[in-house]
Design a protein around this motif. Sequence first.
Motif, short mmCIF file in Angstrom:
data_model
loop_
_atom_site.label_atom_id
_atom_site.label_comp_id
_atom_site.label_asym_id
_atom_site.label_seq_id
_atom_site.Cartn_x
_atom_site.Cartn_y
_atom_site.Cartn_z
N VAL A 240 26.19 12.89 -8.79
CA VAL A 240 26.70 14.27 -8.84
C VAL A 240 25.82 15.12 -7.94
CG1 VAL A 240 27.16 16.24 -10.33
CG2 VAL A 240 27.51 13.92 -11.20
N PHE A 241 26.45 15.85 -7.04
CA PHE A 241 25.74 16.69 -6.07
C PHE A 241 26.06 18.14 -6.33
CE2 PHE A 241 26.33 12.53 -4.40
CZ PHE A 241 25.08 12.21 -3.89
N VAL A 242 25.00 18.94 -6.53
CA VAL A 242 25.15 20.36 -6.85
C VAL A 242 24.54 21.18 -5.73
CG1 VAL A 242 24.61 22.19 -8.50
CG2 VAL A 242 24.99 19.84 -9.32
N SER A 243 25.32 22.12 -5.20
CA SER A 243 24.82 22.98 -4.13
C SER A 243 25.54 24.32 -4.20
CB SER A 243 25.07 22.34 -2.77
OG SER A 243 24.79 23.23 -1.72
N GLN A 244 24.78 25.39 -4.19
CA GLN A 244 25.39 26.72 -4.23
C GLN A 244 26.24 26.93 -2.97
OE1 GLN A 244 24.64 29.85 -2.36
NE2 GLN A 244 26.35 30.67 -3.52
N SER A 245 25.71 26.58 -1.82
CA SER A 245 26.43 26.81 -0.56
C SER A 245 27.39 25.68 -0.22
CB SER A 245 25.43 26.96 0.58
OG SER A 245 24.77 25.73 0.81
N GLY A 246 27.12 24.50 -0.73
CA GLY A 246 27.92 23.33 -0.36
C GLY A 246 27.52 22.74 0.97
N GLU A 247 26.44 23.26 1.55
CA GLU A 247 25.99 22.82 2.88
C GLU A 247 24.49 22.51 2.91
OE1 GLU A 247 28.09 22.36 5.40
OE2 GLU A 247 29.86 23.25 4.47
N THR A 248 23.85 22.34 1.77
CA THR A 248 22.42 22.11 1.70
C THR A 248 22.08 20.77 2.37
OG1 THR A 248 22.38 23.32 -0.38
CG2 THR A 248 20.44 21.99 0.14
N ALA A 249 21.18 20.80 3.36
CA ALA A 249 20.90 19.63 4.20
C ALA A 249 20.45 18.41 3.40
CB ALA A 249 19.87 19.98 5.26
N ASP A 250 19.45 18.56 2.52
CA ASP A 250 18.96 17.42 1.74
C ASP A 250 20.07 16.83 0.85
OD1 ASP A 250 16.43 17.62 2.78
OD2 ASP A 250 15.55 18.57 1.01
N THR A 251 20.87 17.71 0.30
CA THR A 251 21.96 17.26 -0.57
C THR A 251 23.00 16.48 0.22
OG1 THR A 251 21.57 19.18 -1.96
CG2 THR A 251 23.64 18.02 -2.30
N LEU A 252 23.32 16.95 1.41
CA LEU A 252 24.29 16.24 2.26
C LEU A 252 23.77 14.87 2.70
CD1 LEU A 252 25.64 19.18 4.42
CD2 LEU A 252 26.80 17.99 2.54
N LEU A 253 22.48 14.78 3.00
CA LEU A 253 21.90 13.49 3.38
C LEU A 253 21.90 12.52 2.19
CD1 LEU A 253 18.94 14.70 5.61
CD2 LEU A 253 21.01 13.49 6.36
N ALA A 254 21.61 13.03 1.00
CA ALA A 254 21.65 12.19 -0.20
C ALA A 254 23.08 11.76 -0.50
CB ALA A 254 21.06 12.94 -1.38
N LEU A 255 24.05 12.65 -0.27
CA LEU A 255 25.46 12.30 -0.44
C LEU A 255 25.85 11.17 0.50
CD1 LEU A 255 28.41 12.67 -1.34
CD2 LEU A 255 28.54 14.64 0.21
N GLU A 256 25.46 11.26 1.74
CA GLU A 256 25.74 10.21 2.73
C GLU A 256 25.14 8.88 2.28
OE1 GLU A 256 24.48 9.24 7.29
OE2 GLU A 256 24.88 11.34 6.77
N TYR A 257 23.91 8.94 1.78
CA TYR A 257 23.22 7.73 1.29
C TYR A 257 23.99 7.11 0.12
CZ TYR A 257 19.44 4.95 -0.80
OH TYR A 257 18.69 3.94 -1.34
#
Length: 83
Positions: free
Chosen positions: A21-38
Motif C-alpha cells: 500500500v502506497f500513501v502519498s498526499q501529492s501522488g508524486e512523491t519520489a521515494d514512494t514512486l521508486l518503492a512502487l516500481e520495486y
Amino acid sequence: MEVASGLLDRQGPIYREDTAVFVSQSGETADTLLALEYALENGALCIGIANTVGTAIARNTHCGVHILGKSIYLTCQIKSERF
C-alpha cells in the motif's frame, strides 16, 4: 510496515503473494514512486492512496483510493505517523 526510503535502502523482500500500500498526499512523491516500481517488479499487488486524481501513483497501482482531503491536514497526519 516500511517507509519507502527504508525499503529501497535495504532492498527489503517483496513477493508475489504480498500486497503493498502506497500513501502519498501529492501522488508524486519520489521515494514512494521508486518503492512502487520495486514492488511491481517483484509481482506484488499494489494499492495507492493519494489526495489527487490522475497522479503517477493512481496510474501505476493496480487499484487506488482518492481521499480528496485538505492537503494541510493530510501532510500533518502522514508526517506525524512516521515518528
